[in-house]
Design an enzyme around this catalytic site. Structure first.
Site, PDB file in Angstrom:
ATOM      1  N   HIS A  29       2.793 -62.975  10.159  1.00  0.00           N
ATOM      2  CA  HIS A  29       1.616 -63.843  10.142  1.00  0.00           C
ATOM      3  C   HIS A  29       1.760 -64.978  11.155  1.00  0.00           C
ATOM      4  O   HIS A  29       0.775 -65.388  11.768  1.00  0.00           O
ATOM      5  CB  HIS A  29       1.413 -64.418   8.739  1.00  0.00           C
ATOM      6  CG  HIS A  29       0.960 -63.404   7.740  1.00  0.00           C
ATOM      7  ND1 HIS A  29      -0.299 -63.417   7.172  1.00  0.00           N
ATOM      8  CD2 HIS A  29       1.587 -62.324   7.212  1.00  0.00           C
ATOM      9  CE1 HIS A  29      -0.422 -62.397   6.345  1.00  0.00           C
ATOM     10  NE2 HIS A  29       0.708 -61.718   6.346  1.00  0.00           N
ATOM     11  N   ASP A 126      -5.260 -68.646   7.761  1.00  0.00           N
ATOM     12  CA  ASP A 126      -4.718 -67.296   7.585  1.00  0.00           C
ATOM     13  C   ASP A 126      -5.555 -66.580   6.526  1.00  0.00           C
ATOM     14  O   ASP A 126      -6.026 -67.196   5.569  1.00  0.00           O
ATOM     15  CB  ASP A 126      -3.257 -67.370   7.135  1.00  0.00           C
ATOM     16  CG  ASP A 126      -2.596 -66.009   7.099  1.00  0.00           C
ATOM     17  OD1 ASP A 126      -2.822 -65.264   6.128  1.00  0.00           O
ATOM     18  OD2 ASP A 126      -1.844 -65.677   8.023  1.00  0.00           O
ATOM     19  N   GLN A 352      11.057 -59.274  21.547  1.00  0.00           N
ATOM     20  CA  GLN A 352      10.507 -57.924  21.549  1.00  0.00           C
ATOM     21  C   GLN A 352       9.540 -57.711  22.710  1.00  0.00           C
ATOM     22  O   GLN A 352       9.519 -56.633  23.319  1.00  0.00           O
ATOM     23  CB  GLN A 352       9.801 -57.635  20.223  1.00  0.00           C
ATOM     24  CG  GLN A 352       9.172 -56.249  20.170  1.00  0.00           C
ATOM     25  CD  GLN A 352       8.838 -55.808  18.783  1.00  0.00           C
ATOM     26  OE1 GLN A 352       9.733 -55.499  18.000  1.00  0.00           O
ATOM     27  NE2 GLN A 352       7.564 -55.776  18.444  1.00  0.00           N
TER      28      GLN A 352
END
Length: 473
Positions: A29, A126, A352
């Site tokens: 998130h 959120d 990543q």
């Protein structure tokens, strides 16, 4: 392929809008929140971020610290949660518990938002907090937008699921969900918790699904070329009538290495630099997905048998500070020695994005968490999707339909007994690594992602529309 362009704008207006962000827990998130905040900061918007304390993991604390260090003009608003008696929810996921703590403390956000200076002009919440934050925003007469951290297809499920329950469920319980205009999601691909209406996650999911229809807009980390059908049907009211405006602003990517990203980039990138182009299989199952020890060892067998080089980011626990197992104990005697030279296995946090950008990476074996799918799409890296739980199978449908990669639908996920054998894993890795058609489709997706983010592209226009809306409030 060149990396996606950074969204840019001109000079800020004199009447600068003040946006307060209310993120949730879990790195899945926080990543899109931090990346969206970084993108929005380039538009001259005044930003405050509610920081939930204490954080669940060390990674969260580090990323918050990194965000504020990278953007010193962003205000930090610490928000201490009320205590929660976890005995009410025996065996619950620690992140679901954190979402429940947030929801039970959400009423304290009203005075905090009302007293913020300068006056808050827009809230971005959120989705896990939508059912509590949207009513607070309405009370304060402040527009509220929801940042949806999964794909548009999952957004359509979230919005439609309460309607499904009201009209379809009852006689036969939860079954396949046919989302109008989007797709039919079989029962086997639904987030497992949704099959039990008494689950904590399910109650949260339903409440948020009902409330997001009252938001002033939904921001989604996707782009039109990747999910054209889901976005079109959400926008035209086919999924749910009078649905809020949907802004597809993805794929959200990092704007600088310091923008809240906790990384250990040096050693994997140095190792990748020594490998041939498209020769490496990158293996990672997300920051909060722990694979069983038996399955980890089958993955090891498969990677070794495939014959390809691989970079494996291995995780054995859900919460990072509990992950103390030694690699040699997890992988078994001799494995690291046998694959030495053609592999790198680590339990460290890595950058990543930097890995997926690297030309040495030819395949991403992934749990198909949405951030990972969006990053693979952004950089045109083929994905071999192995969903582990939650929204992962829904995301995997987009991996296939959008051209990002392939999905082994019969491979087991969390809670299922079947081990996927090392031979099956190795054979599939080899097959996909050698499949030129899969590679070409993924590269095309990367090109479309780049177009979406550059001036005039679909995501660029969505961002411009959102910023214009902020400045008109």
């Amino acid at each position: 392929m060149a990396p996606p362009a950074t969204l840019r704008s001109g000079e800020p207006d004199r009447d600068t809008p003040h946006v307060i962000f209310i993120p949730s827990a879990g790195m899945g998130h926080l990543y899109p929140f931090f990346r969206f905040i970084a993108a929005l900061s380039s538009y001259g918007v005044d930003i405050s971020v509610v920081t939930i304390l204490p954080t669940v993991s060390a990674a969260e604390a580090d990323h918050f610290a990194g965000l504020f260090a990278a953007f010193p003009s962003i205000r930090r608003i610490d928000f201490h949660l009320l205590p929660l008696d976890t005995n009410e929810f025996p065996g619950a996921d620690p992140f679901f518990l954190r979402w429940e703590e947030l929801r039970r403390s959400a009423h304290l956000l009203g005075p905090l938002i009302a007293s913020a200076t300068p006056r808050v002009s827009t809230i971005v919440s959120d989705v896990t907090l939508a059912s509590h934050v949207i009513p607070i925003a309405k009370e304060l007469h402040i527009p509220c937008h929801v940042l949806f951290i999964s794909c548009a297809t999952m957004l359509s499920l979230n919005a439609y699921f309460p309607v499904y329950l009201d009209t379809k469920a009852g006689m036969d319980g939860i079954g396949d969900v046919d989302i109008p205009g989007v797709c039919r999601i079989p029962k086997s691909s639904l987030p497992q918790a949704l099959l039990d209406l008494n689950k904590l996650f399910t109650k949260q999911f339903i409440e948020n699904g009902r409330e997001i229809t009252k938001a002033d807009g939904i921001l989604v980390n996707t782009f039109d070329a990747l999910e054209p059908k889901a976005l079109a049907t959400l926008r035209d009211g086919t999924v749910v009538t009078r649905f809020p405006p949907v802004f597809a602003i993805g794929p959200l990517t990092s704007h600088s290495p310091a923008a809240g990203e906790r990384v250990d980039a040096g050693f994997p990138l140095a190792w990748l630099a020594e490998q041939p182009t498209r020769s490496v299989v990158y293996v990672a199952f997300g920051n909060r997905n722990a694979v069983t020890l038996d399955q980890i060892r089958e993955i090891a067998v498969g990677l070794e048998a495939s014959g390809f080089r691989f970079l494996w980011v291995l995780k054995t626990t859900v919460v990072d500070h509990e992950d103390t197992a030694e690699l040699k104990d997890v992988l078994g005697d001799g494995f690291l020695e046998r694959v030495k030279g053609r592999s790198l296995v680590t339990k460290a946090w890595v950058d990543q994005e930097a890995i997926l950008k690297h030309p040495a990476v030819g395949l991403y074996l992934s749990h198909s968490g949405w951030n990972s799918v969006a990053e693979a799409a952004a950089y045109g890296v083929p994905m071999l999707a192995w969903p582990r739980g939650g929204d992962h199978r829904v995301n995997a449908t987009v991996v296939v339909s959008g051209g990002v990669g392939v999905w082994m639908e019969h491979w087991s996920w969390d809670g299922e007994d079947r081990l996927v054998s090392g031979k099956e894993i190795g054979d599939k890795v080899k097959e996909v690594m050698l499949d030129a058609a899969v590679r070409a489709r993924a590269a095309k997706v990367g090109e479309e992602a780049d177009k979406a983010l550059t001036e005039g592209g679909s995501s660029y226009r969505s961002m411009q529309q959102f910023v214009a809306k902020l400045k008109n409030n």
